[in-house]
Design a protein around this motif. Structure first.
Motif, PDB file in Angstrom:
ATOM      1  N   GLY A 228       0.813  -1.213   0.000  1.00 44.57           N
ATOM      2  CA  GLY A 228       0.000   0.000   0.000  1.00 44.57           C
ATOM      3  C   GLY A 228       0.845   1.261   0.000  1.00 44.57           C
ATOM      4  O   GLY A 228       1.916   1.315  -0.596  1.00 44.57           O
ATOM      5  N   SER A 229       0.358   2.260   0.720  1.00 45.95           N
ATOM      6  CA  SER A 229       1.067   3.543   0.769  1.00 45.95           C
ATOM      7  C   SER A 229       1.778   3.782   2.087  1.00 45.95           C
ATOM      8  O   SER A 229       2.537   4.732   2.227  1.00 45.95           O
ATOM      9  CB  SER A 229       0.072   4.687   0.528  1.00 45.95           C
ATOM     10  OG  SER A 229      -0.956   4.654   1.518  1.00 45.95           O
ATOM     11  N   SER A 230       1.539   2.898   3.055  1.00 46.15           N
ATOM     12  CA  SER A 230       2.102   3.133   4.392  1.00 46.15           C
ATOM     13  C   SER A 230       3.333   2.302   4.708  1.00 46.15           C
ATOM     14  O   SER A 230       4.204   2.718   5.463  1.00 46.15           O
ATOM     15  CB  SER A 230       1.035   2.885   5.465  1.00 46.15           C
ATOM     16  OG  SER A 230       0.551   1.548   5.365  1.00 46.15           O
ATOM     17  N   ILE A 231       3.417   1.087   4.146  1.00 43.19           N
ATOM     18  CA  ILE A 231       4.538   0.198   4.465  1.00 43.19           C
ATOM     19  C   ILE A 231       5.603   0.304   3.387  1.00 43.19           C
ATOM     20  O   ILE A 231       5.362  -0.044   2.221  1.00 43.19           O
ATOM     21  CB  ILE A 231       4.072  -1.263   4.612  1.00 43.19           C
ATOM     22  CG1 ILE A 231       3.074  -1.381   5.763  1.00 43.19           C
ATOM     23  CG2 ILE A 231       5.266  -2.186   4.844  1.00 43.19           C
ATOM     24  CD1 ILE A 231       2.490  -2.763   5.931  1.00 43.19           C
ATOM     25  N   ARG A 232       6.762   0.808   3.779  1.00 41.63           N
ATOM     26  CA  ARG A 232       7.902   0.944   2.874  1.00 41.63           C
ATOM     27  C   ARG A 232       9.162   0.451   3.590  1.00 41.63           C
ATOM     28  O   ARG A 232       9.934   1.226   4.137  1.00 41.63           O
ATOM     29  CB  ARG A 232       8.072   2.407   2.441  1.00 41.63           C
ATOM     30  CG  ARG A 232       7.034   2.896   1.447  1.00 41.63           C
ATOM     31  CD  ARG A 232       7.230   2.244   0.074  1.00 41.63           C
ATOM     32  NE  ARG A 232       6.258   2.731  -0.898  1.00 41.63           N
ATOM     33  CZ  ARG A 232       5.071   2.208  -1.098  1.00 41.63           C
ATOM     34  NH1 ARG A 232       4.688   1.175  -0.363  1.00 41.63           N
ATOM     35  NH2 ARG A 232       4.250   2.690  -2.010  1.00 41.63           N
ATOM     36  N   GLY A 233       9.313  -0.872   3.623  1.00 37.93           N
ATOM     37  CA  GLY A 233      10.484  -1.446   4.278  1.00 37.93           C
ATOM     38  C   GLY A 233      11.717  -1.383   3.403  1.00 37.93           C
ATOM     39  O   GLY A 233      11.651  -1.050   2.216  1.00 37.93           O
ATOM     40  N   LYS A 234      12.847  -1.701   3.992  1.00 34.65           N
ATOM     41  CA  LYS A 234      14.100  -1.688   3.245  1.00 34.65           C
ATOM     42  C   LYS A 234      14.133  -2.849   2.252  1.00 34.65           C
ATOM     43  O   LYS A 234      13.647  -3.948   2.542  1.00 34.65           O
ATOM     44  CB  LYS A 234      15.292  -1.798   4.190  1.00 34.65           C
ATOM     45  CG  LYS A 234      15.545  -0.556   5.032  1.00 34.65           C
ATOM     46  CD  LYS A 234      16.786  -0.745   5.886  1.00 34.65           C
ATOM     47  CE  LYS A 234      17.099   0.509   6.698  1.00 34.65           C
ATOM     48  NZ  LYS A 234      18.303   0.323   7.544  1.00 34.65           N
ATOM     49  N   THR A 235      14.703  -2.610   1.098  1.00 31.20           N
ATOM     50  CA  THR A 235      14.960  -3.687   0.147  1.00 31.20           C
ATOM     51  C   THR A 235      16.166  -4.475   0.662  1.00 31.20           C
ATOM     52  O   THR A 235      17.243  -3.925   0.848  1.00 31.20           O
ATOM     53  CB  THR A 235      15.261  -3.124  -1.252  1.00 31.20           C
ATOM     54  OG1 THR A 235      14.111  -2.400  -1.710  1.00 31.20           O
ATOM     55  CG2 THR A 235      15.577  -4.231  -2.231  1.00 31.20           C
ATOM     56  N   LYS A 236      15.942  -5.757   0.924  1.00 35.56           N
ATOM     57  CA  LYS A 236      17.026  -6.544   1.515  1.00 35.56           C
ATOM     58  C   LYS A 236      16.959  -7.992   1.060  1.00 35.56           C
ATOM     59  O   LYS A 236      15.964  -8.436   0.473  1.00 35.56           O
ATOM     60  CB  LYS A 236      16.964  -6.469   3.041  1.00 35.56           C
ATOM     61  CG  LYS A 236      15.630  -6.882   3.638  1.00 35.56           C
ATOM     62  CD  LYS A 236      15.625  -6.647   5.135  1.00 35.56           C
ATOM     63  CE  LYS A 236      14.280  -7.022   5.749  1.00 35.56           C
ATOM     64  NZ  LYS A 236      14.248  -6.785   7.199  1.00 35.56           N
ATOM     65  N   VAL A 237      18.030  -8.727   1.348  1.00 36.14           N
ATOM     66  CA  VAL A 237      18.101 -10.132   0.960  1.00 36.14           C
ATOM     67  C   VAL A 237      17.297 -10.965   1.955  1.00 36.14           C
ATOM     68  O   VAL A 237      17.020 -10.537   3.078  1.00 36.14           O
ATOM     69  CB  VAL A 237      19.566 -10.621   0.916  1.00 36.14           C
ATOM     70  CG1 VAL A 237      20.351  -9.875  -0.129  1.00 36.14           C
ATOM     71  CG2 VAL A 237      20.234 -10.494   2.287  1.00 36.14           C
ATOM     72  N   SER A 238      16.917 -12.164   1.529  1.00 37.94           N
ATOM     73  CA  SER A 238      16.134 -13.061   2.380  1.00 37.94           C
ATOM     74  C   SER A 238      17.053 -13.949   3.210  1.00 37.94           C
ATOM     75  O   SER A 238      18.147 -14.313   2.787  1.00 37.94           O
ATOM     76  CB  SER A 238      15.228 -13.933   1.514  1.00 37.94           C
ATOM     77  OG  SER A 238      14.574 -14.916   2.297  1.00 37.94           O
ATOM     78  N   HIS A 239      16.565 -14.309   4.415  1.00 39.10           N
ATOM     79  CA  HIS A 239      17.345 -15.220   5.257  1.00 39.10           C
ATOM     80  C   HIS A 239      17.177 -16.669   4.813  1.00 39.10           C
ATOM     81  O   HIS A 239      17.910 -17.560   5.272  1.00 39.10           O
ATOM     82  CB  HIS A 239      16.915 -15.077   6.728  1.00 39.10           C
ATOM     83  CG  HIS A 239      15.548 -15.610   7.004  1.00 39.10           C
ATOM     84  ND1 HIS A 239      14.403 -14.890   6.716  1.00 39.10           N
ATOM     85  CD2 HIS A 239      15.122 -16.798   7.525  1.00 39.10           C
ATOM     86  CE1 HIS A 239      13.338 -15.607   7.045  1.00 39.10           C
ATOM     87  NE2 HIS A 239      13.745 -16.753   7.522  1.00 39.10           N
ATOM     88  N   LEU A 240      16.209 -16.930   3.914  1.00 37.82           N
ATOM     89  CA  LEU A 240      16.032 -18.278   3.372  1.00 37.82           C
ATOM     90  C   LEU A 240      17.050 -18.479   2.248  1.00 37.82           C
ATOM     91  O   LEU A 240      16.821 -18.088   1.102  1.00 37.82           O
ATOM     92  CB  LEU A 240      14.605 -18.452   2.841  1.00 37.82           C
ATOM     93  CG  LEU A 240      13.480 -18.288   3.863  1.00 37.82           C
ATOM     94  CD1 LEU A 240      12.136 -18.318   3.180  1.00 37.82           C
ATOM     95  CD2 LEU A 240      13.564 -19.363   4.935  1.00 37.82           C
ATOM     96  N   ALA A 241      18.186 -19.042   2.590  1.00 36.28           N
ATOM     97  CA  ALA A 241      19.286 -19.120   1.623  1.00 36.28           C
ATOM     98  C   ALA A 241      20.245 -20.245   1.986  1.00 36.28           C
ATOM     99  O   ALA A 241      20.204 -20.797   3.088  1.00 36.28           O
ATOM    100  CB  ALA A 241      20.035 -17.786   1.597  1.00 36.28           C
ATOM    101  N   ASN A 242      21.104 -20.560   1.036  1.00 39.42           N
ATOM    102  CA  ASN A 242      22.216 -21.474   1.293  1.00 39.42           C
ATOM    103  C   ASN A 242      23.319 -20.651   1.951  1.00 39.42           C
ATOM    104  O   ASN A 242      24.074 -19.942   1.282  1.00 39.42           O
ATOM    105  CB  ASN A 242      22.697 -22.086  -0.034  1.00 39.42           C
ATOM    106  CG  ASN A 242      23.792 -23.115   0.154  1.00 39.42           C
ATOM    107  OD1 ASN A 242      24.668 -22.980   1.011  1.00 39.42           O
ATOM    108  ND2 ASN A 242      23.760 -24.167  -0.655  1.00 39.42           N
ATOM    109  N   LYS A 243      23.394 -20.721   3.279  1.00 43.67           N
ATOM    110  CA  LYS A 243      24.300 -19.841   4.040  1.00 43.67           C
ATOM    111  C   LYS A 243      25.774 -20.096   3.727  1.00 43.67           C
ATOM    112  O   LYS A 243      26.580 -19.165   3.729  1.00 43.67           O
ATOM    113  CB  LYS A 243      24.044 -20.027   5.552  1.00 43.67           C
ATOM    114  CG  LYS A 243      22.610 -19.725   5.986  1.00 43.67           C
ATOM    115  CD  LYS A 243      22.260 -18.271   5.789  1.00 43.67           C
ATOM    116  CE  LYS A 243      20.795 -17.982   6.094  1.00 43.67           C
ATOM    117  NZ  LYS A 243      20.400 -18.216   7.472  1.00 43.67           N
ATOM    118  N   LYS A 244      26.130 -21.335   3.472  1.00 43.98           N
ATOM    119  CA  LYS A 244      27.520 -21.653   3.133  1.00 43.98           C
ATOM    120  C   LYS A 244      27.911 -20.995   1.824  1.00 43.98           C
ATOM    121  O   LYS A 244      28.980 -20.382   1.709  1.00 43.98           O
ATOM    122  CB  LYS A 244      27.682 -23.176   3.041  1.00 43.98           C
ATOM    123  CG  LYS A 244      29.059 -23.636   2.568  1.00 43.98           C
ATOM    124  CD  LYS A 244      30.165 -23.213   3.524  1.00 43.98           C
ATOM    125  CE  LYS A 244      31.519 -23.710   3.060  1.00 43.98           C
ATOM    126  NZ  LYS A 244      32.613 -23.253   3.932  1.00 43.98           N
TER     127      LYS A 244
END
Length: 335
Positions: A253-269
């Motif tokens: 919507g018009s109120s939620i503007r979070g930071k563009t960031k990477v997801s924690h769902l990833a191959n951490k290694k």
């Protein structure tokens, strides 16, 4: 996934398999079975399918990716050419919606229902080649060795605080343990090199990947294993998503503007290795170095720029593999 007459959902544990045979999802026509997680137990599942008078090529088997516990099932189903689909556990969990309680039987039913409702996006699972499975196991053991060496090496912190006489016996044992671990690490590295040299496809892709500035042997071989020789992903962007370096927008919507960031769902290694590759590229690759300086000079956040460099390194590796030619540094030829 093709539309089939029978869907088999299997909940896997170390010792048992809970099975749900789903014939008609609309009227919840299902049949439950529990067998041992072994060849004989899996054969019993196949016998039940035949009792229902349904051909094996009209049957789909779906189960969670439980690592080594599901290998009996994978090997057997592949040997008799039955279509099976391994799905991440978190995907099935989030697809269930609001639920209460949990049992192995209910999990098997949920897996079967998931396979029915998400048939349009499921892709048939195929085991990697034997060389890739061997490399995956060796890399896992290598990681354990490195962590163990790091743990035993912390004994040095006692020096200077505890009398040498008191510390002598422990130090002697500690040094022998580290020496043994390092010798075993060398054996693992030798095994990995032999597998790379013995397989022409892996060897070629390893050489191409390491031609990219910043990409070392460990990053290259982990990328090859994770991507099944670069066949598991259509393009580098999907691989970036899997490795956890692809940024995602967060807004509503018009109120939620979070930071563009990477997801924690990833191959951490893989993400960690790409971070080391990006740091190395920033230091030794003139083009990457100038890019970093230009972007940070424009006021961009340093970590954001580093993540962009991770993506650049990944895209370069993917490009060299796809066109089957080593990376060329055009900065060397710039006037």
């Amino acid at each position: 996934m093709k539309k089939r007459k029978l869907i088999v959902g299997i909940d896997i544990s170390k010792n048992t398999l809970d099975v749900c045979f789903l014939l008609n999802p609309e009227i919840k026509q299902q049949h439950l079975l529990k067998v041992n997680n072994c060849k004989e137990g899996i054969q019993r599942i196949i016998k039940e399918v035949k009792k229902l008078k349904i051909l094996l090529d009209e049957t789909s088997v779906c189960f969670e990716n439980t690592g080594v516990y599901g290998m009996h099932l994978c090997y057997y189903l592949q040997s008799i050419d039955v279509a099976y689909y391994q799905v991440p556990a978190i995907e099935i969990k989030r697809a269930k919606g609001l639920t209460r309680g949990k049992t192995d039987k209910s999990d098997a039913v949920d897996i079967a229902n998931y396979a029915f409702t998400h048939a349009h996006k499921l892709k048939r699972t195929v085991l990697p080649e034997e060389h890739l499975i061997q490399l995956k196991l060796l890399l896992a053991e290598r990681e354990k060795m490195i962590k163990s060496i790091a743990v035993f090496d912390t004994t040095k912190e006692n020096e200077g605080f505890i009398p040498k006489k008191t510390l002598k016996a422990i130090t002697t044992i500690n040094q022998k343990t580290i020496k043994l671990l390092r010798s075993q690490l060398a054996v693992i590295d030798k095994e990995i090199k032999e597998i790379i040299q013995s397989n022409s496809i892996i060897k070629n892709q390893f050489d191409l990947a390491t031609s990219v500035p910043g990409v070392g042997p460990q990053t290259a071989i982990n990328l090859i294993v994770a991507t099944r020789c670069f066949t598991a992903f259509d393009n580098w962007r999907k691989l970036a998503c899997y490795a956890g370096v692809a940024p995602f927008e967060y807004s509503s919507g018009s109120s939620i503007r979070g930071k563009t960031k990477v997801s924690h769902l990833a191959n951490k290694k893989l993400k960690s290795l790409l971070n080391m590759a990006a740091l190395s590229a920033k230091k030794y690759d003139q083009q990457i170095k100038l890019y970093y300086e230009r972007k940070t000079g424009e006021g961009k956040n340093g970590m954001l720029v580093m993540n962009a460099i991770r993506c650049k390194v990944l895209s370069r590796v993917f490009a060299t593999i796809k066109r089957e030619t080593p990376y060329v540094d055009f900065m060397k030829y710039a006037s």
